[in-house]
Write a protein that holds these residues in place. Structure first.
Motif, PDB file in Angstrom:
ATOM      1  N   PHE A  50      29.838  31.456  -4.593  1.00 27.34           N
ATOM      2  CA  PHE A  50      30.120  31.050  -3.221  1.00 27.34           C
ATOM      3  C   PHE A  50      31.263  31.846  -2.627  1.00 27.34           C
ATOM      4  O   PHE A  50      32.049  32.468  -3.329  1.00 27.34           O
ATOM      5  CB  PHE A  50      30.419  29.550  -3.140  1.00 27.34           C
ATOM      6  CG  PHE A  50      31.799  29.181  -3.641  1.00 27.34           C
ATOM      7  CD1 PHE A  50      32.071  29.172  -4.990  1.00 27.34           C
ATOM      8  CD2 PHE A  50      32.810  28.828  -2.761  1.00 27.34           C
ATOM      9  CE1 PHE A  50      33.333  28.828  -5.461  1.00 27.34           C
ATOM     10  CE2 PHE A  50      34.074  28.487  -3.220  1.00 27.34           C
ATOM     11  CZ  PHE A  50      34.337  28.476  -4.577  1.00 27.34           C
ATOM     12  N   THR A  52      34.167  31.603   0.564  1.00 22.15           N
ATOM     13  CA  THR A  52      34.797  30.760   1.570  1.00 22.15           C
ATOM     14  C   THR A  52      35.626  31.634   2.503  1.00 22.15           C
ATOM     15  O   THR A  52      36.387  32.483   2.052  1.00 22.15           O
ATOM     16  CB  THR A  52      35.723  29.723   0.916  1.00 22.15           C
ATOM     17  OG1 THR A  52      35.044  29.118  -0.172  1.00 22.15           O
ATOM     18  CG2 THR A  52      36.127  28.656   1.922  1.00 22.15           C
ATOM     19  N   ARG A 160      40.192  24.751  -4.835  1.00 17.22           N
ATOM     20  CA  ARG A 160      39.016  25.611  -4.677  1.00 17.22           C
ATOM     21  C   ARG A 160      37.740  24.844  -5.054  1.00 17.22           C
ATOM     22  O   ARG A 160      36.720  24.948  -4.383  1.00 17.22           O
ATOM     23  CB  ARG A 160      39.185  26.835  -5.567  1.00 17.22           C
ATOM     24  CG  ARG A 160      38.420  28.030  -5.074  1.00 17.22           C
ATOM     25  CD  ARG A 160      38.609  29.222  -5.957  1.00 17.22           C
ATOM     26  NE  ARG A 160      39.578  30.161  -5.433  1.00 17.22           N
ATOM     27  CZ  ARG A 160      40.698  30.500  -6.053  1.00 17.22           C
ATOM     28  NH1 ARG A 160      40.991  29.989  -7.233  1.00 17.22           N
ATOM     29  NH2 ARG A 160      41.519  31.362  -5.517  1.00 17.22           N
ATOM     30  N   GLN A 164      34.616  23.903  -2.684  1.00 18.32           N
ATOM     31  CA  GLN A 164      33.259  24.316  -3.060  1.00 18.32           C
ATOM     32  C   GLN A 164      32.281  23.139  -3.007  1.00 18.32           C
ATOM     33  O   GLN A 164      31.145  23.287  -2.563  1.00 18.32           O
ATOM     34  CB  GLN A 164      33.265  24.920  -4.467  1.00 18.32           C
ATOM     35  CG  GLN A 164      31.927  25.499  -4.875  1.00 18.32           C
ATOM     36  CD  GLN A 164      31.938  26.060  -6.279  1.00 18.32           C
ATOM     37  OE1 GLN A 164      32.940  25.919  -7.006  1.00 18.32           O
ATOM     38  NE2 GLN A 164      30.862  26.681  -6.682  1.00 18.32           N
TER      39      GLN A 164
END
Ligand code: GDP
Ligand code: MG
Length: 167
Positions: A50, A52, A160, A164
């Motif tokens: 992922f 961000t 984090r 997520q």
């Protein structure tokens, strides 16, 4: 998939330091002097599955007499509009009128908020933090409350993970 997350809070709580820690790069200038961040700064945290995109905002100010403060409030407010959720950064046990003002804006913006309690390295006795954390946590229906130190990196990985999970 890339999510968009705004980092907001009053000046000097450590927003830029947190952004730099999250992306592992000094993309945003940090300083003891308030108002160091005057524009929106974007940093990207790329992990295996992922990505961000974090938007560092100028601190929000109660004092709107100065034109620069009004401009910075506008930049901070508009960066909240198009994000998925907000990291609301506050300091360990210090709660200012400016924090309350930011919280009021977040409530009005109706965005989901993760509360980040920064600078926990300043508290030798973590038990000292608990009553304050509980009080903070009751001020809004936060997605989560994450105590951490942007400076030392302590618990930034936990943040984090929380981010997520929400994306
Ligand atoms: P911003 O105005 O919210 O972007 O705040 P900055 O990131 O520029 O940081 C303001 C000041 O707080 C700087 O002197 C930072 O070094 C300091 N600071 C930021 N994070 C921490 C932290 O986790 N622990 C401590 N002790 N100081 C911090
Ligand atoms: Mg800053």
């Amino acid at each position: 998939y890339a999510g968009l997350v705004a980092i907001v809070g009053r000046p000097n709580v450590g927003k830029s330091t947190l952004l730099n820690k999250l992306v592992g790069q000094k993309v945003s200038i940090t300083s003891k002097k308030p108002q160091t961040t005057r524009h929106r700064i974007v940093g990207i945290d790329t992990q295996e599955n992922f990505q961000t995109v974090y938007v560092d905002t100028p601190g929000l100010h109660i004092e709107e007499k100065r034109a620069i403060n009004r401009l910075m409030n506008k930049a901070a407010a508009s960066s909240i509009l198009d994000v998925e959720f907000v990291l609301f950064v506050v300091e360990g046990t210090r709660w200012h009128d400016d924090d309350q003002m930011v919280l009021n804006k977040l409530i009005a913006a109706k965005k989901p908020v993760i509360l980040v309690v920064n600078k926990v390295d300043l508290y030798k006795d973590k038990a000292e933090l608990l009553p304050h954390l509980q009080w903070l946590g009751s001020q809004l229906n936060f997605l989560d409350v994450v105590p951490l130190s942007a400076e030392t990196g302590d618990n930034v990985t936990a943040l984090r993970k929380v981010v997520q999970q929400q994306l």
